[in-house]
Design a protein around this motif. Structure first.
Motif, mmCIF file in Angstrom:
data_model
loop_
_atom_site.group_PDB
_atom_site.id
_atom_site.type_symbol
_atom_site.label_atom_id
_atom_site.label_comp_id
_atom_site.label_asym_id
_atom_site.label_seq_id
_atom_site.Cartn_x
_atom_site.Cartn_y
_atom_site.Cartn_z
ATOM 1 N N MET A 197 2.976 -25.765 19.348
ATOM 2 C CA MET A 197 4.253 -25.209 18.877
ATOM 3 C C MET A 197 5.087 -26.327 18.267
ATOM 4 N N PRO A 198 5.531 -26.184 17.020
ATOM 5 C CA PRO A 198 6.333 -27.233 16.411
ATOM 6 C C PRO A 198 7.654 -27.418 17.148
ATOM 7 N N MET A 199 8.181 -28.602 17.094
ATOM 8 C CA MET A 199 9.441 -28.905 17.763
ATOM 9 C C MET A 199 10.611 -28.536 16.852
ATOM 10 N N ASN A 200 11.766 -28.449 17.470
ATOM 11 C CA ASN A 200 13.034 -28.237 16.751
ATOM 12 C C ASN A 200 13.100 -26.887 16.039
ATOM 13 N N ARG A 201 12.431 -25.883 16.593
ATOM 14 C CA ARG A 201 12.560 -24.535 16.064
ATOM 15 C C ARG A 201 13.549 -23.784 16.948
ATOM 16 N N ALA A 202 14.797 -23.775 16.534
ATOM 17 C CA ALA A 202 15.830 -23.159 17.364
ATOM 18 C C ALA A 202 15.626 -21.652 17.445
ATOM 19 N N SER A 203 15.835 -21.104 18.622
ATOM 20 C CA SER A 203 15.723 -19.661 18.773
ATOM 21 C C SER A 203 16.920 -18.986 18.122
ATOM 22 N N LEU A 204 16.744 -17.741 17.735
ATOM 23 C CA LEU A 204 17.808 -16.975 17.115
ATOM 24 C C LEU A 204 18.763 -16.504 18.198
ATOM 25 N N ASP A 205 19.914 -17.163 18.265
ATOM 26 C CA ASP A 205 20.892 -16.853 19.292
ATOM 27 C C ASP A 205 20.256 -16.863 20.679
ATOM 28 N N GLY A 206 19.284 -17.775 20.875
ATOM 29 C CA GLY A 206 18.575 -17.825 22.141
ATOM 30 C C GLY A 206 19.461 -18.164 23.315
ATOM 31 N N SER A 207 20.580 -18.832 23.061
ATOM 32 C CA SER A 207 21.489 -19.159 24.146
ATOM 33 C C SER A 207 22.054 -17.898 24.792
ATOM 34 N N ARG A 208 22.151 -16.818 24.001
ATOM 35 C CA ARG A 208 22.698 -15.578 24.549
ATOM 36 C C ARG A 208 21.621 -14.667 25.110
ATOM 37 N N THR A 209 20.490 -14.580 24.426
ATOM 38 C CA THR A 209 19.458 -13.638 24.843
ATOM 39 C C THR A 209 18.299 -14.285 25.588
ATOM 40 N N GLY A 210 18.085 -15.577 25.380
ATOM 41 C CA GLY A 210 16.925 -16.216 25.981
ATOM 42 C C GLY A 210 15.619 -15.832 25.311
ATOM 43 N N PHE A 211 15.700 -15.194 24.152
ATOM 44 C CA PHE A 211 14.491 -14.771 23.434
ATOM 45 C C PHE A 211 14.310 -15.612 22.191
ATOM 46 N N ASP A 212 13.164 -16.240 22.063
ATOM 47 C CA ASP A 212 12.835 -17.031 20.879
ATOM 48 C C ASP A 212 11.763 -16.290 20.085
ATOM 49 N N PRO A 213 12.089 -15.759 18.912
ATOM 50 C CA PRO A 213 11.107 -14.977 18.148
ATOM 51 C C PRO A 213 9.898 -15.791 17.720
ATOM 52 N N ILE A 214 10.056 -17.106 17.550
ATOM 53 C CA ILE A 214 8.921 -17.913 17.099
ATOM 54 C C ILE A 214 7.936 -18.141 18.235
ATOM 55 N N GLU A 215 8.444 -18.412 19.417
ATOM 56 C CA GLU A 215 7.550 -18.524 20.574
ATOM 57 C C GLU A 215 6.816 -17.205 20.805
ATOM 58 N N PHE A 216 7.549 -16.105 20.669
ATOM 59 C CA PHE A 216 6.915 -14.801 20.831
ATOM 60 C C PHE A 216 5.861 -14.575 19.757
ATOM 61 N N LEU A 217 6.168 -14.928 18.516
ATOM 62 C CA LEU A 217 5.226 -14.746 17.410
ATOM 63 C C LEU A 217 3.916 -15.466 17.677
ATOM 64 N N GLU A 218 3.991 -16.718 18.107
ATOM 65 C CA GLU A 218 2.776 -17.490 18.373
ATOM 66 C C GLU A 218 1.949 -16.822 19.473
ATOM 67 N N ARG A 219 2.615 -16.351 20.502
ATOM 68 C CA ARG A 219 1.905 -15.677 21.586
ATOM 69 C C ARG A 219 1.295 -14.366 21.109
ATOM 70 N N ALA A 220 2.041 -13.618 20.298
ATOM 71 C CA ALA A 220 1.548 -12.331 19.809
ATOM 72 C C ALA A 220 0.304 -12.495 18.948
ATOM 73 N N VAL A 221 0.295 -13.509 18.081
ATOM 74 C CA VAL A 221 -0.853 -13.726 17.205
ATOM 75 C C VAL A 221 -2.073 -14.211 17.988
ATOM 76 N N SER A 222 -1.840 -14.821 19.135
ATOM 77 C CA SER A 222 -2.962 -15.298 19.944
ATOM 78 C C SER A 222 -3.662 -14.157 20.684
ATOM 79 N N ILE A 223 -2.993 -13.008 20.805
ATOM 80 C CA ILE A 223 -3.559 -11.868 21.522
ATOM 81 C C ILE A 223 -4.429 -11.043 20.580
ATOM 82 N N GLU A 224 -5.615 -10.677 21.022
ATOM 83 C CA GLU A 224 -6.504 -9.858 20.202
ATOM 84 C C GLU A 224 -6.017 -8.409 20.211
ATOM 85 N N THR A 225 -5.674 -7.914 19.045
ATOM 86 C CA THR A 225 -5.129 -6.555 18.935
ATOM 87 C C THR A 225 -5.908 -5.704 17.937
#
Length: 388
Positions: free
Chosen positions: A1-29
């Motif tokens: 995972m590259p560094m310095n990829r700030a989450s989208l308003d992650g301070s409020r939601t705790g959700f980082d779309p980029i971290e989620f994206l990497e995990r989603a693409v790793s799952i066989e669907t």
């Protein structure tokens, strides 16, 4: 995972779309979507939401009351549905970061995990002061769209009172208020067997394919076939698979030709079939029987569809994204939703770029900046639409 990829308003939601994206693409669907759907369900649950999953595997979750903004009881949009699909085509391609960390490659990166990441961020982040926001995630888009069809038909569908639907597909952040449909069917020709030494005593079904192909080429020149659509352009009719004959020394009594139809409004499957058979009646010798049947499938084929480009949904989202307003280049299950509510297709990534195909290709990728831009545009547009 590259560094310095700030989450989208992650301070409020705790959700980082980029971290989620990497995990989603790793799952066989490409065969099952259960693991990815449960990951999404877990994220939603952690944020206090309680999604439902129906018999087809479609996940639905809603926020808000649907009440209009104070002093505004006649607004155009009070309930928005965000939809994208969880499945991908085969084979699975694991995620890989670009050398500069500016993009993620892998199966589903843009079709449609990128849109999923942006829509999940939108659902979790948008501050609703009024109105209602629904996230509906469907399986099986790449095959029969059983999830989307069920979502339209079921009695408790959130689409029943939706005022706008945004379908996540790779559009390069353009807003697409129209898309061609897709029909598929087989033309069957029936003749009469004979010895190849006496071809004049039989009726050659394979030879009659010549007249059929010529009739297909001129089909869209008919006065009763829809011409160029202002958003979609011209329809297409393409022969794709041919079969015929049984023995090399025998006049063939049967031939089959499969065709792919990409219609534009107002053509329907019924009108296409009737017009096609009329075209063959004038072009194919009477000694050859001609029939046509649509390919059997559990859900209807996609009709062409279009939304008024001046609808507030189109204008607001295009202003927020900075993208063009244009037709989407492929058939999509947005076709089912467009018959219920004004619909657009929107998302990060592209079907193809200057190098070649992207979606469904081994080099499939999505730009990280586009993920953030898509989420930002969706949050801005949904907020504006539901508050005005």
């Amino acid at each position: 995972m590259p560094m310095n990829r700030a989450s989208l308003d992650g301070s409020r939601t705790g959700f980082d779309p980029i971290e989620f994206l990497e995990r989603a693409v790793s799952i066989e669907t490409h065969e099952r979507v259960d693991e990815l759907r449960e990951d999404v369900r877990s994220i939603l649950g952690a944020h206090g939401h309680d999604p439902t999953v129906d018999a087809t595997g479609t996940l639905v979750v809603t926020r808000g009351s649907g009440e209009p903004a104070v002093g505004n009881t006649d607004r155009a949009v009070s309930h928005i549905v965000l939809n994208t699909h969880l499945d991908t085509v085969s084979p699975h391609v694991p995620p890989e970061w670009g050398p500069d960390g500016d993009r993620l490659s892998g199966r589903g990166a843009c079709d449609a995990a990128g849109a999923l990441a942006a829509m999940l961020a939108t659902f979790l982040t948008t501050e609703l002061t009024s109105g209602r926001l629904t996230l509906a995630l469907t399986p099986d888009e790449e095959v029969y769209s059983t999830g989307a069809r069920s979502l339209v038909e079921r009695a408790d569908s959130p689409l029943r009172d939706a005022d706008a639907v945004i379908v996540g597909e790779p559009t390069g952040l353009d807003v697409c208020p129209a898309a061609p449909g897709r029909f598929e069917g087989t033309i069957e020709l029936g003749g009469e067997h004979a010895h190849a030494a006496r071809p004049d005593t039989g009726n050659n079904a394979v030879d009659a394919l010549a007249e059929v192909l010529l009739a297909l080429r001129s089909f869209d020149d008919r006065d009763d076939v829809p011409g160029d659509h202002p958003q979609l352009g011209a329809p297409t009719l393409t022969p794709t698979v041919v079969q015929g004959g049984e023995a090399t020394n025998q006049v063939p009594a049967s031939a089959r030709l499969t065709v792919d139809r990409r219609p534009v409004p107002p053509e329907t499957p019924d009108s296409f079939e009737a017009t096609l058979l009329d075209q063959f009646d004038a072009a194919v010798p009477s000694s050859i029987d001609v029939s046509f049947s649509f390919t059997d499938r559990p859900t209807p084929f996609f009709d062409a569809w279009s939304t008024d480009p001046d609808h507030p949904l189109v204008l607001t989202l295009s202003a927020a994204s900075g993208g063009d307003v244009r037709a989407f280049g492929a058939a999509t299950e947005a076709s089912y939703f467009a018959g219920v509510a004004p619909t657009v297709v929107f998302g990060p990534g592209s079907l193809a770029d200057a190098v070649g195909p992207v979606a469904h290709a081994d080099r499939e990728y999505v730009s990280i900046d586009e993920i953030h831009e898509a989420a930002t545009a969706l949050i801005s547009a949904t907020t504006a639409l539901l508050a005005t």
